[in-house]
Design an enzyme around this catalytic site. Structure first.
Site, short mmCIF file in Angstrom:
data_model
loop_
_atom_site.label_atom_id
_atom_site.label_comp_id
_atom_site.label_asym_id
_atom_site.label_seq_id
_atom_site.Cartn_x
_atom_site.Cartn_y
_atom_site.Cartn_z
N SER A 67 0.88 -1.18 0.00
CA SER A 67 0.00 0.00 0.00
C SER A 67 0.91 1.22 0.00
O SER A 67 2.10 1.11 0.34
CB SER A 67 -0.85 -0.01 1.27
OG SER A 67 -1.44 1.25 1.50
N TYR B 112 -1.76 -0.90 10.61
CA TYR B 112 -1.83 -1.09 9.16
C TYR B 112 -0.54 -0.61 8.50
O TYR B 112 0.04 -1.30 7.65
CB TYR B 112 -3.04 -0.33 8.60
CG TYR B 112 -3.32 -0.56 7.13
CD1 TYR B 112 -3.99 -1.70 6.70
CD2 TYR B 112 -2.93 0.38 6.17
CE1 TYR B 112 -4.27 -1.90 5.36
CE2 TYR B 112 -3.21 0.18 4.82
CZ TYR B 112 -3.88 -0.96 4.42
OH TYR B 112 -4.15 -1.16 3.09
P1 NAI Z 1 -11.68 -5.52 0.07
O1 NAI Z 1 -12.13 -5.36 1.47
O2 NAI Z 1 -12.58 -5.14 -1.03
O3 NAI Z 1 -11.16 -7.00 -0.19
C1 NAI Z 1 -10.34 -7.67 0.72
C2 NAI Z 1 -10.71 -9.13 0.68
O4 NAI Z 1 -9.83 -9.82 1.57
C3 NAI Z 1 -12.15 -9.40 1.15
O5 NAI Z 1 -12.84 -10.22 0.25
C4 NAI Z 1 -11.95 -10.08 2.50
O6 NAI Z 1 -12.97 -11.01 2.82
C5 NAI Z 1 -10.60 -10.75 2.29
N1 NAI Z 1 -9.96 -11.03 3.58
C6 NAI Z 1 -9.69 -10.17 4.57
N2 NAI Z 1 -9.16 -10.80 5.61
C7 NAI Z 1 -9.11 -12.11 5.28
C8 NAI Z 1 -8.68 -13.27 5.94
N3 NAI Z 1 -8.19 -13.23 7.18
N4 NAI Z 1 -8.75 -14.46 5.30
C9 NAI Z 1 -9.25 -14.54 4.05
N5 NAI Z 1 -9.69 -13.46 3.36
C10 NAI Z 1 -9.61 -12.27 3.98
O7 NAI Z 1 -10.34 -4.66 0.01
P2 NAI Z 1 -9.39 -4.25 -1.22
O8 NAI Z 1 -9.45 -2.80 -1.31
O9 NAI Z 1 -9.65 -5.08 -2.41
O10 NAI Z 1 -7.97 -4.62 -0.60
C11 NAI Z 1 -7.15 -5.66 -1.10
C12 NAI Z 1 -5.73 -5.41 -0.64
O11 NAI Z 1 -5.27 -4.18 -1.18
C13 NAI Z 1 -5.54 -5.32 0.87
O12 NAI Z 1 -4.35 -5.97 1.23
C14 NAI Z 1 -5.43 -3.83 1.11
O13 NAI Z 1 -4.69 -3.54 2.27
C15 NAI Z 1 -4.72 -3.39 -0.14
N6 NAI Z 1 -4.88 -1.98 -0.46
C16 NAI Z 1 -6.11 -1.46 -0.79
C17 NAI Z 1 -6.21 -0.12 -1.07
C18 NAI Z 1 -7.51 0.51 -1.44
O14 NAI Z 1 -7.57 1.74 -1.56
N7 NAI Z 1 -8.57 -0.21 -1.63
C19 NAI Z 1 -5.04 0.77 -1.05
C20 NAI Z 1 -3.83 0.12 -0.70
C21 NAI Z 1 -3.76 -1.21 -0.43
#
Ligand code: NAI
Length: 241
Positions: free
Chosen positions: A132, A145
């Site tokens: 990130s 985080y």
């Molecule tokens: P999101 O919340 O839409 O998707 C994250 C997914 O990970 C969800 O489906 C959730 O159920 C799954 N998840 C979370 N904890 C879990 C666990 N313990 N076991 C199995 N599955 C788990 O979020 P998004 O935005 O798609 O984020 C994806 C990655 O990108 C994350 O690592 C986040 O930190 C990173 N990120 C996102 C940003 C953003 O602006 N959306 C910016 C920078 C990084």
């Protein structure tokens, strides 16, 4: 021309939503055999495994099944992650700290520990680990985080340097403002927070998760074969400010 991913076995964690879902779809559309993992149900016609990536026994089971069914693993997108409510130290309990570190960092380590030996036997393998802008600068999250994402970057660099000579590549993606369910709170109500974020971003907008998936596809392909141990921001210029 885009690379053909036919017969490549690609593991994507966090594949039920947001960036992970976009990655799973894009690799599938490019011919890959996609193994999608999430704690929530995954609405995609690929091989799915439901479970918590921060749990060692789930990862153990997952790889037993991957070995039996596929016998190889070519690409890992370590994407699952959670936000921490932007809490500073005084508002972060030890339990919250450990949970964020477990989900965002230790899960990636456990997946890598299982996938790497298979890749070393194959003589080739690629990791695309989700960091990130919070892995590069402060204020992209709270203390837990931000610490977890800085650690993902450190882990990825060391992983790459340790195994690059044996055919392994590991890189990080550092997204900025990506419009996914993770940031739903920013868009709630009049969307004031989301507008502020866009305003503060040099590109003046949020990105779609599909844009991050395109970067992951490139980093997983042979076209990026000389990109090693890198952190690639996709942040509309946020960290260039
Ligand atoms: P999101 O919340 O839409 O998707 C994250 C997914 O990970 C969800 O489906 C959730 O159920 C799954 N998840 C979370 N904890 C879990 C666990 N313990 N076991 C199995 N599955 C788990 O979020 P998004 O935005 O798609 O984020 C994806 C990655 O990108 C994350 O690592 C986040 O930190 C990173 N990120 C996102 C940003 C953003 O602006 N959306 C910016 C920078 C990084």
């Amino acid at each position: 021309m885009a690379e053909d991913f036919t017969d490549k076995v690609v593991l994507v964690t966090g594949a039920a939503s947001g960036i992970g879902l976009a990655q799973a779809k894009l690799f599938k559309d490019n011919g890959a055999i996609v193994i999608a993992v999430d704690k929530n149900d995954i609405s995609l016609d690929v091989e799915t495994f439901k479970g918590d990536v921060s749990q060692a026994d789930f990862i153990e089971n997952l790889f037993t099944k991957i070995k039996t069914k596929f016998g190889r693993i070519d690409i890992v997108c370590n994407t699952a992650g959670i936000l921490d409510g932007y809490s500073p130290v005084t508002e972060t309990s030890l339990d919250q700290w450990q949970n964020i570190l477990n989900v965002n960092l230790t899960s990636q380590f456990m997946v890598i520990k299982k996938a790497l030996p298979m890749m070393l036997v194959q003589g080739k393998g690629v990791f695309v680990n989700m960091a990130s802008i919070a892995g590069l600068v402060a204020d992209g999250g709270g203390v837990a985080y931000t610490a977890s994402k800085h650690a993902v970057i450190g882990m990825t660099k060391q992983l790459d340097v340790d195994y690059a000579a044996r055919g392994i590549r590991a890189n990080c993606i550092a997204p900025g403002a990506i419009n996914t369910p993770m940031n739903a709170a920013d868009f709630a109500g009049d969307g004031k927070m989301a507008n502020w974020v866009a305003e503060q971003t040099p590109a003046k907008r949020w990105a779609k998760p599909e844009e991050v998936a395109e970067l992951a596809l490139f980093l997983a392909s042979d076209r990026s074969d000389y990109i090693h141990g890198s952190v690639v921001p996709i942040d509309g210029g946020w960290t260039a400010k």
